[in-house]
Design an enzyme around this catalytic site. Structure first.
Site, PDB file in Angstrom:
ATOM      1  N   HIS A  69      -0.998  11.631   4.183  1.00 42.62           N
ATOM      2  CA  HIS A  69      -0.252  11.452   2.925  1.00 42.62           C
ATOM      3  C   HIS A  69       1.008  12.317   2.645  1.00 42.62           C
ATOM      4  O   HIS A  69       1.721  12.173   1.790  1.00 42.62           O
ATOM      5  CB  HIS A  69      -1.198  11.559   1.725  1.00 42.62           C
ATOM      6  N   ASP A  91      -9.783   6.966  -0.743  1.00 40.56           N
ATOM      7  CA  ASP A  91      -8.467   6.315  -0.782  1.00 40.56           C
ATOM      8  C   ASP A  91      -9.002   4.751  -1.019  1.00 40.56           C
ATOM      9  O   ASP A  91      -9.936   4.294  -0.347  1.00 40.56           O
ATOM     10  CB  ASP A  91      -7.955   6.494   0.531  1.00 40.56           C
ATOM     11  N   ARG A 120       1.543  -2.237  -1.141  1.00 43.08           N
ATOM     12  CA  ARG A 120       1.851  -2.063  -2.726  1.00 43.08           C
ATOM     13  C   ARG A 120       3.199  -2.128  -2.827  1.00 43.08           C
ATOM     14  O   ARG A 120       3.916  -1.622  -2.013  1.00 43.08           O
ATOM     15  CB  ARG A 120       1.104  -0.974  -3.325  1.00 43.08           C
ATOM     16  N   SER A 136      -7.313   5.109 -11.959  1.00 48.01           N
ATOM     17  CA  SER A 136      -7.915   5.684 -10.644  1.00 48.01           C
ATOM     18  C   SER A 136      -9.512   6.562 -10.979  1.00 48.01           C
ATOM     19  O   SER A 136      -9.752   6.821 -11.906  1.00 48.01           O
ATOM     20  CB  SER A 136      -7.186   6.641  -9.870  1.00 48.01           C
TER      21      SER A 136
END
Ligand code: F3S
Length: 755
Positions: A96, A160, A448, A643
């Protein structure tokens, strides 16, 4: 060998008996999802019937996977657990934190310099505790997991949301927060509400321009971004068996975009082929031995309406390629309707960039099919109109596609190959000119497409499509181009048509790689020192939180009475704060800065009761902490939705907030608060929210008799000398009350080791 064959053997050995027991118990045929869930119960052999959408169940996942941004806090917590080694096979993947800018090797090098201390920490902590470590450049977590660890009938959790990708190889794979990962690595159960089941029956067969991606784009259009919430999606039917395993991975991956807990597929020949080609003959042989348990009972797929809570049917013979977007992945438009929709909605039709790859779509098949289109550019005297980029999902794929000439083909159309990492998919894309915020269109094969997601520009209209369609659109440079029907004008002024994409599912010469980027952990890690510099501003070792003092909590200052929506983003913002995910004290400077203060309607502006001055929330709380005074946060409905990041619970705990009192909590956040030893309570009468005044000093009474189901009392001392009191509810069970008393679940876990 990276995967743990002994663990897989154990899972397969116990599965038939557990499936049989579950079938007897529920008294009917079982779906695949139920077979996997019932064979992963923490308590072993099934003895209780669980109610879908209602029962909370303890599971024993087989594996844990973590990506580098979330692994930091998960592993800092694990270090607190006092375990010498992880209890289940676990891996860390550095994907990431690499910015896509110039090209793969330069970008990888810059990331290694910028993130050195984070990588060193992750590498040493992995080495110490028996965790497999995939270095920067090795690939994206979900692609690497599919290639190495996923196995039919297995259960894994990962830090994730796209952990669900492993459903393509027949797993139940679920995205969680770092605190959950920490528990499972420490050998504790993992709780999940028994999901509802959505069945998706695929009839017909994919052909021409239609790809597996179009299945999930279509499903997203039907179910919307919320339609899968609390559900596991199980795909079946002839259309499924004719699809590649990696294609199934793409479909499972984007289950996250419909809010599904996860998605899965029954074991079939495509999975066997994939296992064998990725050097896992042993797993394929074992899976063949218990095949019937790795798919639903025949009756379920024959009469699916009886066994699923919701059923969707899609005929692949009629399915068109889709583009979903802009700004949301569920706005699904078949390619034949794009022109009309673009005109109607004013979408910019000139395509600036086409991007393929990411964890969603970077299989050998994806790249091979996209390359078959790139090849036609030279053959048909075309010129690629848009920029084109590729982010391979793993070094295994990158090396193999280079060997097979695909990268050279892409090079001929001017493509840029970025590092095997997330890059533009997570906004780590230094796109030239994005800061000008001009209105523009990009197409990509990621998952996304929220505003700003890829390049930070709120005016970038991002559309999601299959890699094949993205490549064709990049060649045409035009969003309204339908490759199935439209012609392009080539450099000679001739009208030409692109042939539909073709490509092998798996490399005929087999996969190849020189250095996959894997670092195995030390056999005995006890002597390994974990590298964290005390001066670091990105990493900080955690200190245990203090235990409860054994008395009621009195004299708490009101820190903030939050008004309206207060998600985990409002409590602990992402964006630039991502950098501090491994440093609790530094990231605590974002605590509640997005929450709206009820009394002045402002964000990050609350009254410091000690000085009477207004200031930022974190600074005000730090002032209370310095004075040794506890505080209380008051919230509205569904506090902490969003989240699963545990930072939203750890920051208030770290800064000395003692109680979070709300009208209601989002479940995961409430659990996170409990895990961190915080008191999370709800108004028994929601209207009591109105009684809270800005200068209140607050007591919470009843803690010495804290018991499941027993209300606590809040006493408000108003500035005018008057007092009011009311009851509050809580959902703590015996175990969670122990967490509270000990100052957090980790303090208990650590004690269990000592004893
Ligand atoms: Fe990475 Fe994007 Fe997948 S951020 S893990 S490539 S969804």
């Amino acid at each position: 060998m990276a995967f743990d064959i002994e663990m897989i053997k154990k899972v397969y050995e116990r599965m038939p008996a557990r499936v049989e027991a579950a079938r007897k118990l529920v008294g009917r045929p079982l779906t695949l999802t139920e077979k996997i869930l019932y064979s992963h119960l923490w308590d072993g052999t099934p003895g209780t019937i669980y109610e879908r959408g209602k029962s909370y169940v303890d599971f024993a996942p087989d594996r844990v996977a973590m990506q580098d941004a979330t692994a930091q806090m998960a592993l800092l917590q694990f270090m607190q657990a006092g375990r010498p080694k992880v209890a289940v096979p676990s891996t860390v993947h550095c994907d990431h934190l690499i910015t896509a800018k110039v090209g793969s090797s330069e970008d990888l090098h810059s990331a290694e310099v910028t993130n050195k201390e984070v990588y060193d920490f992750l590498s040493s902590v992995s080495n110490k505790y028996g965790i497999g470590f995939w270095k920067p450049g090795a690939g994206i977590i979900h692609q690497v997991v599919l290639e190495n660890y996923a196995f039919p009938g297995g259960m894994m959790i990962g830090t994730d949301s796209h952990t669900v990708n492993a459903g393509g190889l027949g797993m139940i794979a679920i995205g969680v927060g770092g605190a959950d990962a920490c528990d499972v690595m420490a050998g504790l159960p993992w709780e999940l509400k028994f999901p509802k089941l959505i069945g998706v029956k695929l009839t017909g067969k994919l052909s021409g321009w239609t790809a597996p991606k179009d299945v999930i784009l279509k499903v997203a259009g039907i179910l919307t971004v919320k339609g899968g919430t609390g559900c596991i999606v199980e795909y079946f039917g002839e259309g499924v068996t004719s699809m590649s395993c990696t294609g199934k991975g793409t479909i499972a991956n984007m289950g996250a975009e419909i809010g599904a807990t996860t998605s899965t597929f029954g074991y079939d020949e495509s999975m066997e082929r994939y296992l064998r080609s990725t050097d896992r003959n042993e797993v394929a042989d074992l899976a063949n031995g218990i095949k019937e348990h790795l798919t639903a009972d025949a009756e379920v797929y024959a009469n699916p309406e009886k066994y699923f809570d919701q059923l969707i049917e899609i005929n692949l013979d009629e399915l068109e390629p889709h583009l979903n977007g802009p700004f949301t992945p569920d706005l699904a438009t078949p390619i034949s309707k794009i022109k009309e929709e673009a005109e109607k909605n004013g979408w910019p039709t000139k395509i600036e960039v086409g991007l393929i790859g990411s964890c969603t779509n970077s299989s050998y098949e994806d790249i091979a099919r996209a390359a078959s289109l790139a090849k036609q550019v030279a053959n048909k005297n075309l010129k690629t109109k848009a920029e084109f980029t590729i982010t391979p999902g793993s070094e295994l794929v990158r090396y193999t596609i280079e060997r097979d000439g695909f990268l050279e083909t892409f090079d001929q159309i001017g493509a840029k190959v970025f590092a095997n990492a997330c890059g533009p998919c997570i906004g780590m894309w230094a796109r030239v000119g994005a800061e000008k915020a001009e209105k523009n269109t990009i197409v990509h094969s990621f998952n996304r497409n929220f505003a700003k997601r890829a390049d930070g520009n709120p005016n970038t209209f991002a559309f999601v499509g299959s890699p094949e369609l993205v490549t064709a659109l990049a060649i045409a440079g035009d969003l309204t181009f339908n490759p199935a029907t439209d012609f392009l004008t080539n450099e000679k002024g001739e009208k030409v048509k692109l042939d539909p994409p073709t490509g092998d599912e798996l490399p005929t010469k087999g996969f190849a790689v020189e250095d996959a980027g894997y670092q195995a952990p030390a056999e005995d890690g006890s002597g390994v020192t974990v590298a964290v510099a005390p001066t670091s501003d990105r990493l900080q070792l955690l200190d245990p939180f203090a235990a409860w003092e054994g008395t009621d909590l009195k004299g708490l200052k009101l820190l903030i009475k939050a008004k309206g929506k207060c998600t985990t983003d409002h409590i602990s913002m992402a964006g630039p704060w991502l950098k501090y995910r491994g440093h609790l004290d530094n990231i605590s400077n974002n605590m509640l800065i997005g929450a709206v203060n009820f009394f002045n309607e402002k964000t990050d502006n609350v009254k410091n009761q000690l000085t009477g001055e207004y200031g930022p929330v974190p600074a005000t709380q730090r002032a209370y902490k310095a004075a040794g005074i506890g505080s209380i946060v008051v919230g509205d409905e569904n506090y902490g939705e969003g989240s699963s990041r545990e930072h939203a619970a750890m920051e208030p705990r770290h800064l000395g907030v003692r109680v979070v009192l709300t009208k209601s909590f989002a479940r995961i956040h409430e659990t996170n608060l409990k895990k961190q030893g915080m008191l999370g309570v709800t108004f028994a009468t929601p209207a009591d929210y109105d009684k809270i005044q800005e200068n209140d000093v607050i007591d919470i009474i009843g803690l010495t008799d804290f018991a499941p189901g027993k209300q606590l009392t809040i006493v408000l001392h108003h500035a005018d000398g008057s007092t009011e009191q009311f009851a509050v509810n809580h959902t703590y069970n015996e175990q969670q009350i122990e967490w509270f008393k000990a100052g957090g679940a980790l303090n208990i876990i650590r004690k269990q080791v000592v004893n």
